[in-house]
Every structure is written in C-alpha cells, then in structure tokens.
Write a protein that holds these residues in place. Structure first.
Motif: not given
Ligand code: NAD
Length: 428
Positions: A33, A35-37, A397, A401, A415
């Motif tokens: 969950y 993402g790119t991080y 959140t 999800h 995040e």
C-alpha cells in the motif's frame, strides 16, 4: 532508482513472537500500500542509531552495581526523536528497538513533527531506594546525553518511570550543558515546564479513539461492558473515562491478579484501592478469577493496557469483545490480528490508540519553547481534535484498501516517513 539492498541485522533474534519480529511483520504487511515509496522500506526495518550504555552506581550499602541501559533512535526523518524510558528487569535492546520503531509510526500517524526513539534500563525499581533510583537516572542521562536534547531526541516516561524521573533527567542534562533545558524531556512536573493534562493524556486518547470507533460500529457506550488488563496510568484513566460515559467496568487484571464483577466496579473507590493496596486483587467487590479466564470474560470493549504479546491466536479465539483498544504497545501478535479480523472483532491499534500521550508531550515541548502555557481545557480540546482527525484519515485509508486499521495506520504513517526520507535524500 534501484531497490535498496541490505544484510540482516546481526543483533536481533529470530524469535517470531519477539516485539521486533512483530514490528517487522507489520511493516511487511503495509508494503503493497506504499506505492512508489515502497522502494525506501528498508529504512524502516533498521534503527538509525542504537546506543548501549553501562550504568554503574554506588548502592546505599557502599557496593557498586552495573546496570545495562539503552537509547534507540529508530528514525529521525520527520524531526527529533521522541519516546519514553522504561525501567524493567526484562528490558532488552530488541524490545527497545521495537518500541522506538512504533514511536516512529505513531508520531507520523498523528502528524507530529517527530521521529521515533525509546530508552530503557534493565532493572527492577522495586529493588532500589529512591536515592539509588536518582543516581541510576542521572548516570543514565549523562551516558546518553550526547544523543538527546530538545532538538535531537526528547525522552518521556514509560513503564515504571514518572514525572520525578523526568525532573532528574532534565536537571542532569541541564547541569551537563550549563543551561536549564526544560524541553529535553516531557512528562515533567507542572512547575518545571510540564503540561496540564499530560498524565492522563494516553488514557484519554484510548477513550477518544474508542469512542469514535464504537460510534462507527454502532456500539453504544451507555451500558458497554469494559474489561481492562493493566489498571495503571493508561488502563485506569481509560476505564474511568468509559465509566463516566456510561460504560461498566466488569473485569480488571494487573500483576496482582484478576477480578470480575458483572454489575461493574465503582471507579473512585477502585482507583483509591489500587493506589492503597498496589493492585486489583484485594478488591472486596470482585470475584477472583484465574488470570487466563480474563480472556473469556463477557464484555463489549477489551483494553489491553499492560504488556506486549498478550493477545495470542489462542486467546484471540476466546475474546468476546466487539472492540479491542490497544492501550499497551504491541499487545497483539500478528497471527492473533488475523484471528481477530476473521472473527470481525475491530482492533484500534496501539500506534493510533495510545498516541494521546505523545500528542500532549508534543504540546508540552511546544509550550516549553514558547514559555507560554495553555489551560487543561485547551489541551484536552486540541487532543480530541488531533486524535479524531487522525483516526478519520486512517479509517478512510483502511476502507479504501479494505485493510485493518493497523495496516491502515502503518500505510498513512509509513508513507509520511518515506516521503520525508525521499525529500531529504540520501546523505552524502
Ligand atoms: P503503569 O506502570 O502505570 O501500569 C502498568 C499496569 O500493568 C499496572 O496495572 C500493572 O499491574 C500491570 N501489569 C504489569 N505486569 C502485568 C502482568 N504480567 N499481567 C497483567 N498486568 C500487568 O504503566 P502505563 O504507563 O499505564 O503503561 C501501560 C502500557 O501502556 C505499556 O505498554 C506502555 O508502553 C503503554 N503506553 C504508555 C504510555 C504512557 O503515557 N504512560 C503511552 C503510550 C503507551
């Protein structure tokens, strides 16, 4: 950018139920969950800095005894380290690491401008005189003095430490640096830069998040049956606030035993008795039950507010509550989390549920810098708003999800931490 590579840490055990293993498994669950991080996630899996110190003191009988102390700064990407100091005979480096990591997640989840840290000394405070406790606190503070400070890392009370211990820490740090630095610790006595509302803040936060969660799942507080493990600062305050809101405290457990009363314990006399007798076992209005039966008690809200690793899968299968509020840090094993989820029992996780203490610690730190102090009403109102806003964001959140509130809290917090890590970049 290539993914980060790393070798396993050499100084942690592989015991799957250890607090550090619990933390790592919670991080693994959030990776999908992020993402790119997610490419920076290795940052979260190792502490930035872990200091082990020898704390020798002269005992009252003239002998010298050495204690083992720790201060771990898990992550400082979002601000100075923040986290308590625990005095307990079972404290280990690995436990302090896990507690420091949960502080990183907690401060980020609530949006406070702090990183995560934690400290501890392996000792049983009941075996030390007040003078010995003062000497051990002062020597420990001196030993960790070069990594703490109002802009570096700000300790606070945890299990078996209190406002007096914070006063000794503040004084020692101030003596060593040559200027009174009230902002070096929080949870201080009121007339030494402490904040109104700090003592009860963690328990109040448990109540606020519990009240909101109960409202969302349609569980009325009026008449709700509450069971609490650990009737100390956190559990005692939370129980008191739930009873004031119409709930009934039907079971309590602490280190002295477990008592049950389906009609509910009266709070003032119960808190007086715990102060006077040192525990709940002597309660004259409660039926004594064995400690294991605590987990079978008929209740609506269960508040573990004592130690880590208490809710095992086996106990999770027996819990009757609809709502679990984690006042303690790390009370639920990841495998037990899965059982609770399957059984549709909602868990408000430690990393948001008990964040009220660090939130008012933040208020204390801000008040110390400005030397301007707020009223208790202002503090409680601001605490309420920050906790409710943080929980709402986490809830959205988790809903988006379809994940638990724990993974939702980790998603929001991790995040934020990894954005800070990316924006700051890698030094050098
Ligand atoms: P405390 O020392 O005031 O109370 C601890 C309670 O746990 C006592 O009632 C004690 O009898 C009970 N206990 C100890 N051993 C037990 C056992 N084996 N079985 C059952 N009960 C036992 O501590 P506290 O400040 O209330 O902290 C409780 C928990 O909350 C800890 O996990 C702590 O890390 C966490 N926490 C505290 C704060 C804070 O501001 N005080 C903030 C966040 C999290």
């Amino acid at each position: 950018m290539k993914p980060e590579n790393s070798t396993p840490l050499s100084f942690v055990s592989t015991e799957p139920s250890s607090p550090w293993a619990t933390y790592l498994s919670q991080v693994d669950r959030v990776v999908p969950y992020l993402g790119t991080y997610a490419r920076w996630v290795e940052t979260l899996k190792r502490p930035k800095r872990a200091l082990i110190v020898d704390v020798p003191i002269e005992m009252d009988d003239g002998s010298v005894r050495h204690f083992e102390g720790y201060r771990v700064q898990h992550n400082l990407s979002r601000g100075p380290g923040k986290g308590g100091v625990r005095y307990h005979p079972d404290v280990t480096l690995e436990e302090v690491m896990a507690l420091s990591a949960w502080m990183t997640v907690k401060t980020a989840a609530v949006g406070l401008p702090f990183g995560g840290a934690k400290g501890g000394i392996r000792l049983d405070p009941k075996e030390l005189s007040r003078k010995e406790l003062e000497r051990v606190t002062r020597r420990y503070t001196s030993e960790i003095g070069f990594i703490i400070g109002p802009q570096r890392d700000i300790p606070a009370p945890d299990v078996n430490t209190n406002a007096q211990v914070m006063a000794w820490m503040m004084d020692t740090y101030s003596m060593n640096t040559g200027a009174t630095a009230t902002g070096v610790v929080t949870g201080k006595p009121i007339h030494l830069g402490g904040s109104l509302g700090r003592v009860k803040a963690t328990g109040r936060g448990v109540f606020i998040t519990g009240r909101e969660a109960a409202r969302r799942i349609g569980l009325p507080l009026e008449g709700a049956r509450i069971a609490v493990q650990g009737m100390g600062n956190v559990g005692g305050t939370a129980a008191d606030l739930f009873v004031q809101a119409g709930g009934r405290l039907v079971a309590m457990q602490d280190h002295t035993g477990t008592v049950y009363n389906p009609d509910g314990f009266e709070m003032k006399s119960t808190l007086d008795l715990i102060r006077r007798e040192g525990g709940v076992a002597a309660h004259p209005k409660g039926e004594k039950i064995d400690n294991e039966s605590f987990w079978d008690v008929d209740c609506d809200i269960l508040i573990p507010a004592a130690l880590e690793g208490q809710i095992t899968p086996e106990r999770a299968n027996r819990i009757k509550a609809k709502l679990v509020l984690e006042g303690a840090n790390g009370p639920t094993l990841p495998s037990a989390d899965d059982v609770l989820r399957e059984r549709n029992i909602l868990v408000v996780p430690d990393v948001i549920c008990n964040a009220g203490g660090v939130t008012v610690s933040y208020f204390e730190w801000v008040q110390d810098f400005s030397s301007f102090f707020w009223t208790e009403d202002e503090i409680n109102q601001r605490l309420d708003k920050i906790m409710v806003d943080a929980l709402n964001h986490i809830w959205e959140t988790a809903d988006r999800h379809q994940i638990t509130l724990r993974t939702g809290t980790f998603a929001v917090a991790c995040e934020r931490i990894l954005i800070a890590r990316e924006e700051r970049g890698l030094y050098p």
